[in-house]
Scaffold this motif. Structure first.
Motif, PDB file in Angstrom:
ATOM      1  N   VAL A   1      -2.989  10.711   3.058  1.00 37.39           N
ATOM      2  CA  VAL A   1      -3.656  10.222   4.264  1.00 37.39           C
ATOM      3  C   VAL A   1      -3.228   8.793   4.573  1.00 37.39           C
ATOM      4  N   TYR A   2      -3.141   7.969   3.538  1.00 34.31           N
ATOM      5  CA  TYR A   2      -2.736   6.566   3.756  1.00 34.31           C
ATOM      6  C   TYR A   2      -1.325   6.513   4.314  1.00 34.31           C
ATOM      7  N   MET A   3      -0.412   7.269   3.725  1.00 36.28           N
ATOM      8  CA  MET A   3       0.976   7.237   4.194  1.00 36.28           C
ATOM      9  C   MET A   3       1.092   7.787   5.609  1.00 36.28           C
ATOM     10  N   ALA A   4       0.180   8.704   5.993  1.00 41.19           N
ATOM     11  CA  ALA A   4       0.242   9.282   7.329  1.00 41.19           C
ATOM     12  C   ALA A   4      -0.346   8.370   8.390  1.00 41.19           C
ATOM     13  N   LEU A   5      -1.316   7.515   8.026  1.00 39.57           N
ATOM     14  CA  LEU A   5      -2.033   6.729   9.023  1.00 39.57           C
ATOM     15  C   LEU A   5      -1.791   5.223   8.939  1.00 39.57           C
ATOM     16  N   ALA A   6      -1.270   4.744   7.811  1.00 39.16           N
ATOM     17  CA  ALA A   6      -1.121   3.286   7.657  1.00 39.16           C
ATOM     18  C   ALA A   6      -0.145   2.678   8.655  1.00 39.16           C
ATOM     19  N   TRP A   7       0.766   3.490   9.189  1.00 40.50           N
ATOM     20  CA  TRP A   7       1.735   2.958  10.160  1.00 40.50           C
ATOM     21  C   TRP A   7       1.036   2.451  11.429  1.00 40.50           C
TER      22      TRP A   7
ATOM     23  N   GLY B   1       0.818  -1.211   0.000  1.00 38.91           N
ATOM     24  CA  GLY B   1       0.000   0.000   0.000  1.00 38.91           C
ATOM     25  C   GLY B   1       0.847   1.253   0.000  1.00 38.91           C
ATOM     26  N   TYR B   2       1.948   1.245   0.737  1.00 37.82           N
ATOM     27  CA  TYR B   2       2.843   2.395   0.738  1.00 37.82           C
ATOM     28  C   TYR B   2       3.448   2.611  -0.651  1.00 37.82           C
ATOM     29  N   VAL B   3       3.846   1.522  -1.296  1.00 41.46           N
ATOM     30  CA  VAL B   3       4.431   1.644  -2.636  1.00 41.46           C
ATOM     31  C   VAL B   3       3.416   2.222  -3.613  1.00 41.46           C
ATOM     32  N   VAL B   4       2.187   1.684  -3.561  1.00 38.52           N
ATOM     33  CA  VAL B   4       1.136   2.190  -4.454  1.00 38.52           C
ATOM     34  C   VAL B   4       0.810   3.644  -4.145  1.00 38.52           C
ATOM     35  N   ALA B   5       0.730   4.004  -2.856  1.00 36.51           N
ATOM     36  CA  ALA B   5       0.410   5.380  -2.485  1.00 36.51           C
ATOM     37  C   ALA B   5       1.490   6.343  -2.946  1.00 36.51           C
ATOM     38  N   ILE B   6       2.739   5.939  -2.798  1.00 34.36           N
ATOM     39  CA  ILE B   6       3.832   6.809  -3.245  1.00 34.36           C
ATOM     40  C   ILE B   6       3.791   6.988  -4.753  1.00 34.36           C
TER      41      ILE B   6
END
Length: 350
Positions: A58-64, A22-27
Motif C-alpha cells: 500500500v505504501y509503495m502504491a500511494l506514497a508517490w 520509506g520506499y527502501v524500508v517498504a521494499i
C-alpha cells in the motif's frame, strides 16, 4: 481577490528523502515478509508477514502522491495555488517546497505567447511554430509549461504597429514598447481571463485614445492638454509626454488585473504610406519658405548696412532713384538662386 503569501517552509528536500527512505524500508520489509515468517511470534508468523507485506505494498502504491506536492521555484517566480477550487495562497521566493499534494497551480496565461521578452521561444519551439502554426505552437508551449509558474520579472511588450488618425485626421503609423510586471498574482489570475492578452488589448486601446489627441507635427490652434488653450504639443516633438500619457492610461486600465506598467516608449512613428509622399512635399515646401524668409531678412539687413556705410563715409551721393536701383540690384544678387552675372557700365548711370 487579494493576494495571500504562503509562509511555507522550504522542506521539500526533507519530504523527498523521507519518501525515498520509506520506499527502501517498504521494499526491504516486503521482501523479508515474503521470504520467511517473523521470528519470535509463534502461531502467527504467516498472518504478521501478510500484514507487513500488505502495508508495504500500500505504501509503495500511494506514497508517490506525496511527491506531487514538491514544488521548485526559481528567483522571481510564483505559484498561485488552489485546493478543490478555493484559493489558498501564493507561493513566492526561490527554494524547494512541499505543499498539499492535492493543491493545483493556476495560470491561465501559461500558454499565451506575445511579442514580449518573457515569451521568447527556444529554437525548437520556433521551428514548431513555423511548421504547425501559431495555435499549435501555443498548445505545445502550454504543455511544456505545465508548472503554471508566474514570472515576476520585468518584461517588455512590443505591440504591433497600428495605423491611427491623429487629431487632424492624418493617418499615422505608430508602435510602442511597454515595460511591465505582475504585482498581485491573485488579481492577475482571478480578476481577468488572461492577463497577457488583457494587457495587450489595453495597450492598443490606450495608444489609440492618446494619439487621437495630438497632431503628428506642431499645428496652430490645437489644444492637447485639455486646458482650453492652444499649445505646441505634437507626436513628433512631445514624444516623452505622449509616452507618459499612454503609460498612465494603460496603468489605470490594468490596475484591477494586478499588473504594474513601469514605462512606455514610442518605438516607431511615421506617416502612413498613402500620405507620406504628400506630407514630405509639404515639409519641403515649409522648409523652403522658412529658408527664403531667412534669406530675405538677411539681404534686407545687408542692404541697409551698405547704404549706411556709403552715407557715413561719403563714398558717393545717391538720390532716391539711385538708391532704389542699388537696392534692387543688391536684393537680386543676395536673394537669387544662382550667381549674378555682372554688367560693367563704363558710362553714365542715365
Amino acid at each position: 481577490m487579494t493576494e495571500k503569501i504562503l509562509q511555507t517552509k522550504k522542506n521539500g528536500m526533507v519530504v523527498l528523502l523521507l519518501v525515498l527512505v520509506g520506499y527502501v524500508v517498504a521494499i526491504a520489509a516486503a521482501a523479508a515478509a515474503g521470504m520467511a515468517g517473523v521470528p519470535g511470534l509463534e502461531g502467527v508468523p504467516g498472518m504478521v508477514g501478510n500484514v507487513v507485506l500488505g502495508v508495504a505494498v500500500v505504501y509503495m502504491a500511494l506514497a508517490w502522491i506525496l511527491l506531487c506536492g514538491l514544488k521548485v521555484l526559481k528567483p522571481q517566480e510564483a505559484l498561485v495555488l488552489t485546493l478543490f477550487g478555493n484559493y489558498i495562497g501564493t507561493l513566492k521566493g526561490e527554494g524547494f517546497y512541499w505543499v498539499n499534494p492535492f493543491c493545483t497551480a493556476v495560470n491561465p496565461a501559461a500558454g499565451t505567447r506575445l511579442s514580449q521578452s518573457g515569451d521568447v521561444q527556444n529554437g525548437d519551439a520556433t521551428g514548431l511554430a513555423a511548421v504547425l502554426g501559431k495555435e499549435a505552437a501555443n498548445q505545445a508551449a502550454a504543455a511544456a509549461n505545465s508548472g503554471k509558474k508566474i514570472s515576476l520579472k520585468r518584461m517588455t511588450l512590443n505591440n504591433a504597429r497600428q495605423k491611427i488618425n491623429d487629431c487632424l485626421g492624418n493617418p499615422v503609423e505608430i508602435g510602442i514598447a511597454v515595460i511591465w510586471q505582475v504585482k498581485d498574482t491573485a488579481k492577475a489570475v482571478f480578476n481577468v481571463d488572461n492577463y497577457k492578452e488583457y494587457l495587450s488589448l489595453q495597450c492598443d486601446s490606450a495608444l489609440r485614445n492618446v494619439v487621437r489627441i495630438y497632431p503628428y507635427d506642431v499645428a496652430p490652434g490645437i489644444d492637447t492638454t485639455g486646458d482650453g488653450k492652444p499649445d505646441d504639443g505634437s507626436l513628433r516633438g512631445s514624444s516623452e509626454v505622449v509616452a507618459e500619457r499612454i503609460r498612465a492610461e494603460i496603468q489605470e486600465k490594468v490596475e484591477e488585473a494586478g499588473l504594474e506598467v513601469l514605462e512606455a516608449r514610442i518605438t516607431y512613428l511615421a506617416y502612413a504610406p498613402e500620405i507620406a509622399a504628400v506630407m514630405l512635399q509639404r515639409q519641403q515646401a515649409s522648409a523652403i519658405i522658412d529658408a527664403r524668409k531667412m534669406i530675405v531678412d538677411g539681404a534686407v539687413g545687408m542692404v541697409e548696412m551698405a547704404l549706411e556705410r556709403l552715407s557715413e563715409n561719403n563714398v558717393v551721393e545717391l538720390d532716391d532713384e539711385r538708391k532704389a536701383a542699388m537696392v534692387s540690384n543688391l536684393l537680386v544678387v543676395l536673394c537669387g538662386n544662382h550667381d549674378a552675372q555682372p554688367v560693367v557700365n563704363s558710362g553714365s548711370l542715365y
